[in-house]
Scaffold this motif. Structure first.
Motif, PDB file in Angstrom:
ATOM      1  N   SER A   1       3.115  -5.032  -5.356  1.00 42.46           N
ATOM      2  CA  SER A   1       2.087  -6.159  -5.116  1.00 42.46           C
ATOM      3  C   SER A   1       2.675  -6.805  -3.941  1.00 42.46           C
ATOM      4  N   TYR A   2       3.640  -6.898  -3.358  1.00 47.89           N
ATOM      5  CA  TYR A   2       4.219  -7.603  -2.293  1.00 47.89           C
ATOM      6  C   TYR A   2       4.454  -6.823  -0.957  1.00 47.89           C
ATOM      7  N   HIS A   3       4.495  -7.463   0.095  1.00 49.15           N
ATOM      8  CA  HIS A   3       4.894  -6.693   1.195  1.00 49.15           C
ATOM      9  C   HIS A   3       6.113  -6.314   1.280  1.00 49.15           C
ATOM     10  N   HIS A   4       6.543  -5.076   1.474  1.00 51.59           N
ATOM     11  CA  HIS A   4       7.794  -4.250   1.533  1.00 51.59           C
ATOM     12  C   HIS A   4       7.734  -3.207   2.600  1.00 51.59           C
ATOM     13  N   TYR A   5       8.791  -2.680   2.850  1.00 56.21           N
ATOM     14  CA  TYR A   5       8.850  -1.405   3.477  1.00 56.21           C
ATOM     15  C   TYR A   5      10.309  -0.772   3.414  1.00 56.21           C
ATOM     16  N   HIS A   6      10.302   0.191   4.189  1.00 60.07           N
ATOM     17  CA  HIS A   6      11.675   0.980   4.093  1.00 60.07           C
ATOM     18  C   HIS A   6      12.025   1.160   5.612  1.00 60.07           C
TER      19      HIS A   6
ATOM     20  N   LEU B   1      -1.645  -2.312   4.850  1.00 53.65           N
ATOM     21  CA  LEU B   1      -0.793  -1.657   5.572  1.00 53.65           C
ATOM     22  C   LEU B   1      -0.490  -2.699   6.983  1.00 53.65           C
ATOM     23  N   GLY B   2       0.868  -2.860   7.297  1.00 51.09           N
ATOM     24  CA  GLY B   2       1.184  -3.524   8.345  1.00 51.09           C
ATOM     25  C   GLY B   2       1.289  -5.189   8.403  1.00 51.09           C
ATOM     26  N   GLY B   3       1.250  -5.578   7.089  1.00 55.49           N
ATOM     27  CA  GLY B   3       1.159  -7.166   6.789  1.00 55.49           C
ATOM     28  C   GLY B   3       0.034  -7.934   6.861  1.00 55.49           C
ATOM     29  N   ASP B   4      -0.048  -9.247   6.916  1.00 54.27           N
ATOM     30  CA  ASP B   4      -1.118  -9.858   6.767  1.00 54.27           C
ATOM     31  C   ASP B   4      -2.336  -9.624   7.524  1.00 54.27           C
ATOM     32  N   THR B   5      -1.954  -9.246   9.041  1.00 57.31           N
ATOM     33  CA  THR B   5      -2.892  -8.934  10.321  1.00 57.31           C
ATOM     34  C   THR B   5      -2.995  -7.704  10.334  1.00 57.31           C
ATOM     35  N   GLY B   6      -2.496  -6.748   9.381  1.00 58.58           N
ATOM     36  CA  GLY B   6      -2.797  -5.317   9.403  1.00 58.58           C
ATOM     37  C   GLY B   6      -4.095  -4.791   9.111  1.00 58.58           C
ATOM     38  N   SER B   7      -4.138  -3.632   8.317  1.00 60.56           N
ATOM     39  CA  SER B   7      -5.485  -3.127   7.908  1.00 60.56           C
ATOM     40  C   SER B   7      -5.069  -3.126   6.372  1.00 60.56           C
ATOM     41  N   THR B   8      -6.575  -3.047   5.717  1.00 57.42           N
ATOM     42  CA  THR B   8      -6.558  -2.744   4.322  1.00 57.42           C
ATOM     43  C   THR B   8      -7.361  -1.432   4.236  1.00 57.42           C
ATOM     44  N   VAL B   9      -6.743  -0.486   3.338  1.00 53.91           N
ATOM     45  CA  VAL B   9      -7.344   0.767   3.134  1.00 53.91           C
ATOM     46  C   VAL B   9      -7.807   1.103   1.760  1.00 53.91           C
ATOM     47  N   GLN B  10      -8.856   1.602   1.644  1.00 51.78           N
ATOM     48  CA  GLN B  10      -9.111   2.064   0.238  1.00 51.78           C
ATOM     49  C   GLN B  10      -8.434   3.473  -0.206  1.00 51.78           C
TER      50      GLN B  10
ATOM     51  N   HIS C   1       3.737  -2.355   3.611  1.00 52.82           N
ATOM     52  CA  HIS C   1       2.530  -1.971   2.865  1.00 52.82           C
ATOM     53  C   HIS C   1       2.626  -2.826   1.227  1.00 52.82           C
ATOM     54  N   LYS C   2       1.568  -3.020   0.852  1.00 52.30           N
ATOM     55  CA  LYS C   2       1.472  -3.650  -0.502  1.00 52.30           C
ATOM     56  C   LYS C   2       0.199  -3.175  -1.182  1.00 52.30           C
ATOM     57  N   ARG C   3       0.184  -3.309  -2.577  1.00 50.78           N
ATOM     58  CA  ARG C   3      -0.990  -3.031  -3.447  1.00 50.78           C
ATOM     59  C   ARG C   3      -1.945  -4.457  -3.645  1.00 50.78           C
ATOM     60  N   LEU C   4      -3.147  -4.417  -3.089  1.00 48.38           N
ATOM     61  CA  LEU C   4      -3.905  -5.821  -2.987  1.00 48.38           C
ATOM     62  C   LEU C   4      -4.681  -5.490  -4.691  1.00 48.38           C
TER      63      LEU C   4
ATOM     64  N   ASN D   1      16.017   2.314   1.352  1.00 48.12           N
ATOM     65  CA  ASN D   1      15.990   0.879   0.939  1.00 48.12           C
ATOM     66  C   ASN D   1      14.744   0.487   0.845  1.00 48.12           C
ATOM     67  N   THR D   2      14.530  -1.024   0.167  1.00 53.36           N
ATOM     68  CA  THR D   2      13.256  -1.679   0.223  1.00 53.36           C
ATOM     69  C   THR D   2      13.749  -2.948   0.644  1.00 53.36           C
ATOM     70  N   ARG D   3      12.998  -3.275   1.826  1.00 61.56           N
ATOM     71  CA  ARG D   3      13.436  -4.528   2.322  1.00 61.56           C
ATOM     72  C   ARG D   3      11.778  -5.513   2.115  1.00 61.56           C
ATOM     73  N   ARG D   4      12.102  -6.710   2.354  1.00 62.20           N
ATOM     74  CA  ARG D   4      10.895  -7.377   2.068  1.00 62.20           C
ATOM     75  C   ARG D   4      10.574  -8.504   3.433  1.00 62.20           C
ATOM     76  N   ALA D   5       9.548  -9.289   3.340  1.00 66.18           N
ATOM     77  CA  ALA D   5       9.344 -10.012   4.529  1.00 66.18           C
ATOM     78  C   ALA D   5      10.219 -11.207   4.582  1.00 66.18           C
ATOM     79  N   THR D   6      11.564 -11.229   4.991  1.00 62.69           N
ATOM     80  CA  THR D   6      12.360 -12.338   5.120  1.00 62.69           C
ATOM     81  C   THR D   6      12.943 -12.026   6.411  1.00 62.69           C
ATOM     82  N   PRO D   7      13.431 -13.337   7.083  1.00 66.92           N
ATOM     83  CA  PRO D   7      13.992 -13.183   8.382  1.00 66.92           C
ATOM     84  C   PRO D   7      15.357 -12.128   8.301  1.00 66.92           C
ATOM     85  N   ALA D   8      16.064 -12.504   7.370  1.00 70.02           N
ATOM     86  CA  ALA D   8      17.509 -11.795   7.259  1.00 70.02           C
ATOM     87  C   ALA D   8      17.034  -9.872   7.285  1.00 70.02           C
TER      88      ALA D   8
END
Length: 166
Positions: free
Chosen positions: A58-63, A81-90, A105-108, A127-134
């Protein structure tokens, strides 16, 4: 599969999520609608392995070191998909989503019985990365090194993904 059942999405990087500037995310609507519960086996049969069955975070993550396929086996969900400014898909049982390395991607929201099968080309470790600068800084060179898959996770060696990701 008709072209109407294939939807592609392109996302640019923001300051925390790299996405993939070269390859689109691909949604195959209803690709496995006759047998959605076979998603994991279909992916494995087409060389996408290291599979699992669960939900979507339920949080933005990516590989950043592997492409990923998600096949909805049960239920439905709204995914971003694609972050807060991306697209929402059903998505619903039978839909398949192929995410190039780096695609956030994340589950809304989801039904209680929502389950997806996930897998990676050639059984790649991920890997699983999150929305951080590092994570963003570390991900950029990794994404460029991820090879293209040799088969489509649903349709094999002749599948549309190979044409869409050239």
């Amino acid at each position: 599969m008709s072209d109407q059942s294939i939807v592609t999405f392109r996302f640019q990087a923001d300051k925390l999520l790299p996405n993939n500037p070269e390859l689109p995310a691909v949604l195959y609507k209803g690709a496995l609608q006759d047998q959605p519960d076979t998603a994991e086996q279909v992916f494995n049969n087409n060389g996408w392995k290291n599979s699992w069955v669960n939900g979507v975070f339920s949080y933005h993550h990516y590989h950043s070191n592997a492409h990923e396929v998600l096949g909805v086996m049960f239920g439905s969900a709204r995914l971003q998909l694609g972050g807060d400014t991306g697209s929402t898909v059903q998505v619903a049982a039978g839909d398949v989503l192929v995410l190039p390395a780096g695609t956030a991607h994340k589950r809304l929201s989801a039904t209680e019985n929502f389950r997806v099968a996930g897998a990676y080309p050639g059984g790649a470790d991920y890997n699983t990365r999150r929305a951080t600068p590092a994570d963003f800084a570390a991900a950029l060179p990794e994404i460029r090194e991820v090879p293209l898959p040799v088969s489509d996770p649903v349709y094999g060696k002749e599948g549309p993904l190979l044409r869409l990701w050239t």
